[in-house]
Scaffold this motif. Sequence first.
Motif, PDB file in Angstrom:
ATOM      1  N   ASN A  49      -2.452  -5.845  -9.928  1.00  0.00           N
ATOM      2  CA  ASN A  49      -1.998  -6.306  -8.638  1.00  0.00           C
ATOM      3  C   ASN A  49      -1.750  -7.485  -8.073  1.00  0.00           C
ATOM      4  OD1 ASN A  49      -2.734  -3.853  -7.167  1.00  0.00           O
ATOM      5  ND2 ASN A  49      -4.960  -3.976  -7.495  1.00  0.00           N
ATOM      6  N   GLY A  58       0.839  -1.086  -0.068  1.00  0.00           N
ATOM      7  CA  GLY A  58      -0.254  -0.270  -0.516  1.00  0.00           C
ATOM      8  C   GLY A  58       0.640   1.431   0.101  1.00  0.00           C
ATOM      9  N   LYS A  59       2.257   1.151  -0.537  1.00  0.00           N
ATOM     10  CA  LYS A  59       2.621   2.456  -0.328  1.00  0.00           C
ATOM     11  C   LYS A  59       4.053   2.231  -1.030  1.00  0.00           C
ATOM     12  CE  LYS A  59       4.109   1.894   4.983  1.00  0.00           C
ATOM     13  NZ  LYS A  59       5.215   1.909   5.889  1.00  0.00           N
TER      14      LYS A  59
END
Length: 503
Positions: free
Chosen positions: A375, A341-342
């Motif tokens: 993803n 998520g970073k």
Amino acid sequence: MTRILEKYRVAALLGVALLVVPVAASSLLGTQAAQAAAPQSFGSVLADGSFAAIVSADKPAVVTITTTLKAENASADGTSPFGGDSPFDQQFRDFFGERQMPVPDQRPSGKAEALGSGFVLTRDGYIVTNNHVIDKASTIKVTLDDGTELPAKLVGADPKSDLAVVKIEPDKPLATIDWGQSDKLRAGDPILAIGNPFGIGTTVTAGIVSARGRDLHSGPYDDFIQIDAPINHGNSGGPLVGIDGKVVGINTAIYSPNGGSVGVGFAIPSDQAQTVVAKLMKDGSIEHGFIGVQIQPVTADVADAIGLAKPAGALVARVDDGTPAAKAGIRSGDVVTALGGKAVTSPRDLSRMVADLSPGEKQGLTVWRDGADKNLTITIGANDGGGGQVLADAGGKSGEAGQRVPTIGVQLGDLTADMRQSLGLPKGENGAVVEGVNPDRPAADAGLQPGDVILSVNQKPVASAREAKTAVAEAGKAGRKAVLLLVQRQDEQTFVTVPFSVG
């Protein structure tokens, strides 16, 4: 050697001074420093231009670390005593291999003594220093500011971050120094460096933060604070403190064309060190994460070639078989743009993020592939020291007549069985062999060489010279400013961007 090191010598001092002895070889010098436990207020410390309040509070927590090295671990011949895993091993060889310190003491015992710096973190005797200060030591001794000498044991060390923790058993509570917040440091902020340069005794020097985020290409944790406060051999492990008297860094390295301080020093940021030290105090060691890819920067040309909006992320040049990256479905040519998520803005970001993760953790990972985000989920592996996230360096005779690709200036031929064998390539390898490079065309400027094998063009595999030529032509027709080639050279793979000729 990196481009930085081609211009300057980096002394791995890093607060360490080398003492040469005729039989025992050499010894390290460095120091440690720390800060008093009693709360202090330094808000107006600079009102009279003096740092005396900070020094009086911090100096009692500064210690000197003395280690005994066996003769085989000393380095009279210029070999690094830090060990091959040290992030500063190459720099040490570069400096000490040619120039060594004067001989202050003769020790025919077959052993050498080394001195280093550090600081007291807890009142019961946990002390922080650099890994290279205590590396390969057979005994460790700590000398407190009041002259008390105590034996120390190694609690834990991490060569990748060049940090270590040792423990002493004092007969009374010790003065300590607290962690500060390095992420709040700005270029221009005042700082103090405390340590024991050349073993002459605790010394304080003042300066400013010269820059943030310096990368010395020494490992996944390269994010050094650059300072102009003089630090020399012997300052390694000593604290860098801000005007609140708290540790914002650990003095570790210098640039030096002559062996002395020239006002270009480096410290490990406290925000990074604090996490590593806490793990060492708890477990005694750190298992760094590993995914098994070779990565390189995304340049503006690369971004344009693959349709990425901006030059950011980590371009995957190679995925090793059987690794977490391979199992997760990461492919050569993917650009990793996020992990957990970073956002990943550079290869260094990805290396540090992965190194900070623990083996077995599952993380979401986003890659740019075929013009869209994809993803994936990856399970982090353990780094045993033999692999990791490697930053790639940017950088024959054929049976049939080669085909010309005039837009970039290379002559290509098909990859034959004999060619695979002569180039040491796997039997199933396909691609186009570079047979010639026009020295006046873009391919030469990009570093292509005869014998290189082009495996893909703009992230699309090519099995022959004709396929490679067609893919390059299609990129030109699509209005691309450059073409992205995956190139195999011996046992290394790297992406190379080649701009199209103008006119």
